[in-house]
Design a protein around this motif. Structure first.
Motif, short mmCIF file in Angstrom:
data_model
loop_
_atom_site.label_atom_id
_atom_site.label_comp_id
_atom_site.label_asym_id
_atom_site.label_seq_id
_atom_site.Cartn_x
_atom_site.Cartn_y
_atom_site.Cartn_z
N LYS A 476 0.82 -1.22 0.00
CA LYS A 476 0.00 0.00 0.00
C LYS A 476 0.85 1.27 0.00
O LYS A 476 0.62 2.18 -0.79
CB LYS A 476 -0.94 -0.01 1.20
CG LYS A 476 -1.96 1.14 1.23
CD LYS A 476 -2.94 0.94 2.38
CE LYS A 476 -3.99 2.04 2.40
NZ LYS A 476 -3.42 3.36 2.73
N ASN A 477 1.86 1.33 0.86
CA ASN A 477 2.69 2.54 0.96
C ASN A 477 3.44 2.81 -0.34
O ASN A 477 3.54 3.95 -0.79
CB ASN A 477 3.67 2.42 2.12
CG ASN A 477 2.96 2.42 3.47
OD1 ASN A 477 1.92 3.06 3.62
ND2 ASN A 477 3.52 1.70 4.43
N ILE A 482 3.85 5.71 -5.65
CA ILE A 482 3.87 5.63 -7.12
C ILE A 482 2.84 6.57 -7.73
O ILE A 482 3.15 7.38 -8.61
CB ILE A 482 3.61 4.17 -7.57
CG1 ILE A 482 4.81 3.28 -7.22
CG2 ILE A 482 3.34 4.12 -9.07
CD1 ILE A 482 4.55 1.80 -7.39
N PHE A 483 1.59 6.49 -7.25
CA PHE A 483 0.53 7.34 -7.80
C PHE A 483 0.78 8.81 -7.50
O PHE A 483 0.55 9.68 -8.35
CB PHE A 483 -0.83 6.91 -7.25
CG PHE A 483 -1.45 5.78 -8.00
CD1 PHE A 483 -2.10 6.00 -9.21
CD2 PHE A 483 -1.39 4.49 -7.52
CE1 PHE A 483 -2.67 4.95 -9.91
CE2 PHE A 483 -1.96 3.43 -8.21
CZ PHE A 483 -2.60 3.66 -9.41
N GLY A 548 14.19 14.44 -9.87
CA GLY A 548 14.48 13.23 -10.63
C GLY A 548 14.40 11.98 -9.78
O GLY A 548 14.52 10.87 -10.27
N LEU A 549 14.21 12.15 -8.47
CA LEU A 549 14.18 11.02 -7.56
C LEU A 549 12.86 10.25 -7.65
O LEU A 549 12.84 9.02 -7.51
CB LEU A 549 14.39 11.53 -6.13
CG LEU A 549 14.35 10.50 -5.01
CD1 LEU A 549 15.42 9.45 -5.23
CD2 LEU A 549 14.55 11.18 -3.66
N GLY A 550 11.78 10.97 -7.92
CA GLY A 550 10.46 10.34 -7.94
C GLY A 550 10.37 9.19 -8.92
O GLY A 550 9.88 8.10 -8.60
N MET A 551 10.87 9.39 -10.16
CA MET A 551 10.75 8.36 -11.18
C MET A 551 11.63 7.14 -10.87
O MET A 551 11.29 6.01 -11.20
CB MET A 551 11.11 8.92 -12.57
CG MET A 551 10.04 9.84 -13.15
SD MET A 551 8.38 9.12 -13.10
CE MET A 551 8.62 7.62 -14.00
N ILE A 552 12.77 7.38 -10.21
CA ILE A 552 13.62 6.26 -9.80
C ILE A 552 12.86 5.37 -8.81
O ILE A 552 12.87 4.14 -8.91
CB ILE A 552 14.93 6.78 -9.17
CG1 ILE A 552 15.79 7.44 -10.24
CG2 ILE A 552 15.70 5.65 -8.50
CD1 ILE A 552 17.06 8.05 -9.73
N LEU A 558 7.67 -0.43 -8.56
CA LEU A 558 6.90 -1.27 -9.48
C LEU A 558 7.57 -2.64 -9.66
O LEU A 558 6.89 -3.67 -9.69
CB LEU A 558 6.74 -0.58 -10.83
CG LEU A 558 5.63 0.48 -10.91
CD1 LEU A 558 5.70 1.23 -12.22
CD2 LEU A 558 4.25 -0.16 -10.74
N ASP A 559 8.88 -2.65 -9.78
CA ASP A 559 9.62 -3.92 -9.91
C ASP A 559 9.37 -4.80 -8.69
O ASP A 559 9.17 -6.01 -8.81
CB ASP A 559 11.12 -3.66 -10.07
CG ASP A 559 11.47 -3.12 -11.45
OD1 ASP A 559 10.64 -3.30 -12.36
OD2 ASP A 559 12.55 -2.52 -11.60
#
Length: 591
Positions: A476-477, A482-483, A548-552, A558-559
């Motif tokens: 959940k966290n 991610i969202f 740029g940290l968010g997308m990392i 997700l992995d």
């Protein structure tokens, strides 16, 4: 028993004694693998010695006594020759233990026939004294089993010679020289014996010249062994060394034909069945011209090659060493093959780890800059605003007018701080994933409510669709982060008064969630970095900063939740992020 000395007898006795002494010395000098050549020579010297004594006798009865003594060596020599051939060429005794003992069965039978001849006359039908020559000779009428002894001798000598020839037909020059000398040592006396058996070479009607031929041939052979170390480089020892090598060895002669190889060489070939003595290099390496070129090199050279056609990719190092006998002329080429797959893989892994460590180090430096700038600036700004308000330099009305801007900045700071804490946690102690059944509609709606205030400042609408009765199995966290990152990014880069669309639909046993914005889009360069997991930052439509940290974190989380991410973007039109997550079902709980 009288002894009548003559030149023929004296020559045989002296030469036999010389060969016997040399053979005993050679037998002590050489190792077991080639010692049987000495046993062959000893057997022939026994034959020659007692034949010489026979030539000193003048009575048939005494001659027959020494004839029987001759046969102790005569019948043993062919068997010893085959034993030598097998040992010399590296025959594996353990595989067929019966071979060596069986070689001496027939000689034992023949010797038994000879010593019992007076009872059956199957070997000699009759004997008489020949007195027409300068000294008495034993005349014989051959019995049926006499020819058994002759055939046995010829077959065994030819068999041993064939074994040696077949083994070293395509060997290097050293072994070829040894082979020719050994074959000559066996063939020349046989040729003389054939002439004797056909009565084409039988002086004084009964003198056998075969012992002379054997003895003189083996005197020269003994000198070659002792003086020129003929058998010092033993093929069996060479075989043991070659087969023990993990590197593949292929030896080519000047015609580019295989002169020697070891078993490991076949492991480095996609067509191992083509590797055998005498095979041409063009057949073995017809699809590997780079290896064929090595055979034309006049100096040592090393190349690396990729071997295909095996169960897994193999990288090999091939070293060529030109072979020279004497002078500048090249007599052949030695190719050494070594498997460097693990070395290549380790180097690639080290390079990858080095790049990852450098990337993490750069990211760390960047995050320290973020902490000192993006966090420090807004927090110190709020602190200064509160101080000014408390000191009366800023009125209450002015303070209230600044609050919306302060609130917006704090929203970005909160997201940034949450990302920093999440990244730090994952890097320092890993991340423990706690998958559970999640109501996706509820989770997305809560994130929409959190980000609505930022969206309204730019007159952007967050529209969600297709989330009715959608459930996923995830942490959940992690899913919230991610969202939150994907939607806030969409808002950041959307054109004012546009819409951020968040949609969901089923795709088999997975759910596909897409977040689409209508804004700046992503450049080709940054899109490539994004897909490769490289951190980068760009300013938003309203000059919003980023890290740029968010997308990392999005890709990493997700992995960990068995999800995937796809990105499509066109500059000036917008971007769509689509992720797939496993839909919840009972089987996921059981697994």
């Amino acid at each position: 028993m009288d002894f009548v000395i003559n030149a023929y007898a004296l020559t045989l006795v002296i030469s036999s004694t010389l060969v016997l002494v040399l053979s005993l010395f050679i037998g002590l000098k050489l190792e077991e693998s080639v010692r049987w050549i000495a046993f062959t020579m000893i057997s022939l010297s026994v034959w020659g010695f007692f034949y010489g004594i026979e030539l000193t006798q003048s009575e048939v009865e005494n001659m027959l006594i020494f004839t029987k003594l001759q046969y102790t060596g005569l019948v043993m020599a062919p068997a010893c020759w085959v034993m030598f051939a097998l040992k010399y060429t590296g025959f594996e005794e353990k595989a067929k233990k019966w071979v060596f003992p069986s070689l001496f069965i027939l000689p034992a039978i023949i010797f038994l026939i000879v010593i019992t001849n007076p009872f059956h006359h199957l070997h000699y039908r009759d004997n008489w004294l020949i007195t027409s020559g300068p000294f008495p000779l034993l005349g014989i009428e051959k019995g049926p089993l006499y020819f058994l002894q002759v055939v046995y001798s010829y077959v065994f000598y030819l068999l041993g010679t064939l074994i040696i020839w077949r083994r070293f037909e395509f060997a290097n020059n050293h072994f070829k020289l040894q082979t020719r000398l050994l074959i000559l040592a066996g063939f020349f006396p046989l040729f003389i014996n054939i002439l004797y058996q056909l009565s084409w070479l039988k002086p004084y009607e009964g003198l056998d010249m075969t012992p002379y031929a054997f003895l003189f041939t083996y005197i020269f052979l003994a000198i070659a062994i002792l003086r020129f170390n003929l058998l010092d480089l033993k093929p069996v020892a060479r075989d043991k060394i070659l087969e023990a090598m993990t590197r593949g060895v292929l030896v080519f002669d000047h015609r580019k034909k295989i002169a020697d190889f070891n078993g490991a060489a076949k492991k480095f070939s996609s067509n191992p069945e083509k590797i055998f003595l005498g095979q041409h290099a063009s057949v073995i390496f017809e699809e590997r011209p780079e290896i064929l070129k090595l055979l034309d090199q006049s100096e040592p050279k090393t190349i690396e090659s990729h071997l295909t056609g095996t169960s897994e990719d193999t990288f090999i190092k091939i070293e060529s060493l030109p072979l020279r006998d004497r002078g500048p002329l090249i007599s052949g080429t030695l190719l050494l093959f070594e498997d460097i797959t693990s070395e290549i893989q380790i180097n690639e892994k080290l390079k990858k780890q080095t790049a990852e460590l450098q990337q993490l180090n750069d990211l760390k430096d960047k995050f320290f800059s973020i902490i000192s700038h993006d966090l420090k600036g807004p927090i110190f700004g709020v602190k200064e605003l509160i101080h000014l308000t408390q000191s009366g330099l800023v009125s209450e009305a002015e303070f209230l007018s600044m609050l919306p801007e302060v609130s917006k900045n704090m929203e970005h700071v909160a997201i940034l701080l949450e990302n920093l804490l999440a990244w730090t946690s994952s890097q320092l102690r890993g991340e423990y994933v706690q998958p559970q059944k999640i109501d996706l509609h509820k989770l997305v709606s809560s994130q929409k409510n959190l980000l609505d205030r930022i969206a309204k400042d730019k007159s952007i609408e967050i529209a969600i669709q297709g989330f009715e009765n959608t459930w996923v199995m995830a942490d959940k966290n992690m899913l919230e982060l991610i969202f939150r990152n994907l939607i806030s990014n969409a808002i950041k880069f959307s054109n004012p008064s546009s819409t951020v669309e968040v949609t969901c639909h089923e795709k088999g046993d997975r759910l596909k969630i897409c977040i689409k914005d209508y804004g700046l889009g992503i450049t080709e360069e940054n899109l490539k970095k994004l897909k490769e997991g490289i951190s980068f930052t760009t300013r938003g439509q309203s000059n919003e900063s980023g890290t740029g940290l968010g997308m990392i974190l999005v890709k990493e989380y997700l992995d960990k939740n068995n999800g995937t991410l796809q990105v499509n973007s066109k500059e000036g039109e917008g971007t769509i992020f689509c992720m797939e997550l496993p839909a919840w079902n009972e089987s996921l709980i059981k697994s």
